[in-house]
Design a protein around this motif. Structure first.
Motif, short mmCIF file in Angstrom:
data_model
loop_
_atom_site.label_atom_id
_atom_site.label_comp_id
_atom_site.label_asym_id
_atom_site.label_seq_id
_atom_site.Cartn_x
_atom_site.Cartn_y
_atom_site.Cartn_z
N GLU A 1 0.84 -1.19 0.00
CA GLU A 1 0.00 0.00 0.00
C GLU A 1 0.88 1.25 0.00
O GLU A 1 2.08 1.18 0.29
N GLU A 2 0.29 2.37 -0.33
CA GLU A 2 1.03 3.63 -0.26
C GLU A 2 1.53 3.85 1.17
O GLU A 2 0.81 3.66 2.14
N GLY A 3 2.78 4.28 1.26
CA GLY A 3 3.37 4.54 2.57
C GLY A 3 4.08 3.36 3.20
O GLY A 3 4.69 3.49 4.26
N SER A 4 4.05 2.20 2.54
CA SER A 4 4.68 1.00 3.12
C SER A 4 6.09 0.77 2.61
O SER A 4 6.74 -0.20 2.99
N GLY A 5 6.59 1.67 1.76
CA GLY A 5 7.88 1.44 1.11
C GLY A 5 9.04 1.34 2.06
O GLY A 5 9.93 0.50 1.88
N PHE A 6 9.08 2.19 3.09
CA PHE A 6 10.20 2.16 4.03
C PHE A 6 10.24 0.84 4.77
O PHE A 6 11.31 0.21 4.91
N ALA A 7 9.09 0.38 5.25
CA ALA A 7 9.03 -0.88 5.99
C ALA A 7 9.41 -2.06 5.09
O ALA A 7 10.12 -2.98 5.51
N ILE A 8 8.96 -2.03 3.84
CA ILE A 8 9.30 -3.10 2.90
C ILE A 8 10.81 -3.11 2.64
O ILE A 8 11.44 -4.18 2.57
N ALA A 9 11.40 -1.92 2.51
CA ALA A 9 12.84 -1.84 2.28
C ALA A 9 13.62 -2.45 3.43
O ALA A 9 14.59 -3.18 3.22
N GLN A 10 13.20 -2.17 4.65
CA GLN A 10 13.89 -2.73 5.81
C GLN A 10 13.76 -4.24 5.85
O GLN A 10 14.71 -4.96 6.19
N ALA A 11 12.58 -4.74 5.51
CA ALA A 11 12.37 -6.19 5.49
C ALA A 11 13.23 -6.84 4.42
O ALA A 11 13.73 -7.96 4.60
N ARG A 12 13.41 -6.14 3.29
CA ARG A 12 14.23 -6.68 2.21
C ARG A 12 15.70 -6.67 2.57
O ARG A 12 16.44 -7.62 2.26
N LEU A 13 16.17 -5.62 3.20
CA LEU A 13 17.59 -5.44 3.42
C LEU A 13 18.15 -6.33 4.53
O LEU A 13 19.34 -6.66 4.52
N GLY A 14 17.32 -6.75 5.48
CA GLY A 14 17.80 -7.59 6.59
C GLY A 14 18.44 -8.89 6.10
O GLY A 14 19.63 -9.15 6.36
N PRO A 15 17.70 -9.74 5.37
CA PRO A 15 18.31 -10.96 4.83
C PRO A 15 19.46 -10.66 3.88
O PRO A 15 20.44 -11.40 3.84
N GLY A 16 19.34 -9.59 3.10
CA GLY A 16 20.41 -9.25 2.17
C GLY A 16 21.72 -8.98 2.89
O GLY A 16 22.80 -9.37 2.43
N ARG A 17 21.65 -8.31 4.03
CA ARG A 17 22.86 -8.01 4.79
C ARG A 17 23.54 -9.28 5.26
O ARG A 17 24.76 -9.41 5.17
N ILE A 18 22.77 -10.24 5.77
CA ILE A 18 23.42 -11.46 6.26
C ILE A 18 23.93 -12.30 5.10
O ILE A 18 24.97 -12.94 5.20
N HIS A 19 23.23 -12.30 3.96
CA HIS A 19 23.72 -13.04 2.80
C HIS A 19 25.07 -12.49 2.34
O HIS A 19 25.98 -13.25 2.01
N HIS A 20 25.20 -11.17 2.31
CA HIS A 20 26.49 -10.56 1.95
C HIS A 20 27.58 -11.02 2.92
O HIS A 20 28.70 -11.35 2.50
N CYS A 21 27.27 -11.04 4.20
CA CYS A 21 28.27 -11.42 5.20
C CYS A 21 28.65 -12.89 5.08
O CYS A 21 29.81 -13.26 5.28
N MET A 22 27.67 -13.74 4.77
CA MET A 22 27.98 -15.15 4.55
C MET A 22 28.98 -15.31 3.41
O MET A 22 29.97 -16.03 3.52
N ARG A 23 28.69 -14.63 2.31
CA ARG A 23 29.58 -14.75 1.14
C ARG A 23 30.94 -14.11 1.41
O ARG A 23 31.97 -14.59 0.91
N LEU A 24 30.98 -13.05 2.20
CA LEU A 24 32.25 -12.42 2.54
C LEU A 24 33.19 -13.39 3.24
O LEU A 24 34.41 -13.34 3.03
N ILE A 25 32.66 -14.25 4.08
CA ILE A 25 33.51 -15.23 4.76
C ILE A 25 34.14 -16.16 3.73
O ILE A 25 35.32 -16.53 3.83
N GLY A 26 33.37 -16.56 2.72
CA GLY A 26 33.93 -17.37 1.65
C GLY A 26 35.01 -16.63 0.89
O GLY A 26 36.04 -17.21 0.50
#
Length: 404
Positions: free
Chosen positions: A247-272
């Motif tokens: 819905e309108e106005g939900s973009g910030f919350a959706i972005a935070q939900a998207r970025l959380g898993p992305g951050r840990i995925h980056h860190c997983m690959r960084l260890i490799g």
């Protein structure tokens, strides 16, 4: 927390390690040779398509999605050691397994927030590896570390939305297979709550008014394997109102939900990436002689190797703890740990790769070894998904709160 990998993780690790040895590492040089002969540097080398087909055949596909309706149904804790393995060849292995950013985050977003029609049109072909996507959030004119600064406008006009704005470092946008942008902009720029001003909308790449202007370099690299990082202009772009995500106005919350898993995925690959750097550093140290003895016998090089091993083991434990918390208490409950790994991992891995570069001398900064490109990728992750300083600020506030 159980420190042992479960049976399914071990089985997938064994298969993935074999896949890397038999298919991915040999394909690294082949991909570069094929790319040099392509009509466009952004086209996909044939060997990458062959890797994708082989990964699907072996069941090493969409491992990142915890929802079994869409992917392998693995938990974050199960996926972590697999992502680490792919990080050893970060410009090839994640793509081969359909586990590469930004598509991973976009698929998670569509799976969680997209409606049935949006999932049918865009999520399904992304899951199949038939198309690529881009996430258009960062802007050149504002400090995008503060998402409330975003200036792109998404204006309702009857049954359509009109998008106007300029984005840059939009990963994947140079790839000709990139068919869809997820664009973040403001639908209510004057709203009282700065975190309810933003919305997200789906914009097909071929929509009139979408202009992919240029590729943005990263320390001189164009990152062809990920489809580049582009500057994109949205000039009076019209899309149906049904393309709004949520819905309108939900973009910030959706972005935070998207970025959380992305951050840990980056860190997983960084260890490799760090593991590959240590392997290359050790091989170099035992094969080169300086001042009458092997590099491996030089005290400073021994210190580099020892410190790197200690650091990697510390980082891996913190990443696994974070993955376990995300599985058990959710992303919000693991917020502190997600920020901690996002701060600690890129910082430490940049240093490890830098020492490996130093051990290789001139070769370390050359195209003959992957180290220079690994360093550039790791250094970039001190900025991607929020710069270190933003996470430090937030984490410190949470830590201080109990004393105020």
């Amino acid at each position: 927390m159980d420190f042992a990998y479960d049976a399914r993780t071990e089985e997938l690790r064994t298969r993935l390690l074999t896949f890397m040895d038999e298919h991915v590492y040999p394909a690294e040089a082949v991909a570069e040779e094929q790319r040099a002969r392509l009509a466009s540097p952004w086209d996909t080398p044939q060997v990458v398509e062959e890797l994708k087909a082989e990964a699907r055949r072996q069941g090493l596909w969409n491992l990142f999605l915890p929802d079994a309706r869409y992917g392998a149904g693995l938990t974050n804790l199960q996926y972590a050691p697999l992502a680490e393995i792919t990080g050893r060849s970060p410009h090839l292995a994640p793509t081969a397994l359909n586990c590469a950013a930004p598509d991973t985050g976009n698929m998670e977003l569509l799976a969680q927030f997209g409606d049935e029609a949006q999932q049918k049109q865009w999520l399904e072909p992304l899951l199949a590896g038939e198309i690529r996507s881009a996430f258009a959030m960062t802007e050149p004119e504002v400090a995008s570390s503060d998402a409330t600064n975003i200036e792109t406008r998404i204006r309702r006009d009857g049954d359509e939305y009109v998008v106007d704005g300029r984005k840059w470092y939009i990963s994947g946008a140079m790839n000709p297979d990139c068919r869809i942008f997820i664009v973040m902009g403001k639908t209510d720029p004057d709203g009282a709550d700065p975190r309810r001003q933003q919305s997200m909308i789906l914009v097909p790449r071929d929509t009139p008014g979408v202009e992919v202007r240029r590729a943005m370099q990263v320390y001189g690299y164009e990152d062809h394997s990920h489809g580049g990082h582009a500057e994109v202009l949205f000039d009076g772009v019209r899309v149906p109102a049904s393309h709004l995500i949520g819905e309108e106005g939900s973009g910030f919350a959706i972005a935070q939900a998207r970025l959380g898993p992305g951050r840990i995925h980056h860190c997983m690959r960084l260890i490799g990436m760090a593991e590959r750097a240590v392997e290359l550093m050790c091989r170099r140290a035992v094969s080169r002689t300086a001042f009458g003895k092997p590099l491996a016998a030089q005290g400073v090089v021994q210190n580099w190797i020892a410190d790197a091993r200690v650091t990697i083991e510390q980082l891996r434990l913190l990443v696994l703890k974070t993955a376990w918390l995300m599985d058990t208490v959710g992303n919000r409950g693991a917020h502190t740990e997600i920020q901690a790994i996002k701060i600690a991992t890129p910082r430490a891995v940049v240093d490890i790769i830098d020492k490996a570069v130093q051990a290789h001398g001139a070769g370390g900064v050359s195209q003959d070894f992957p180290l220079a490109e690994l360093w550039a990728a790791a250094r970039t992750l001190k900025l991607a998904d929020g710069p270190d300083e933003v996470h430090q600020r937030s984490l410190a506030r949470r830590e201080l709160k109990q004393y105020l």
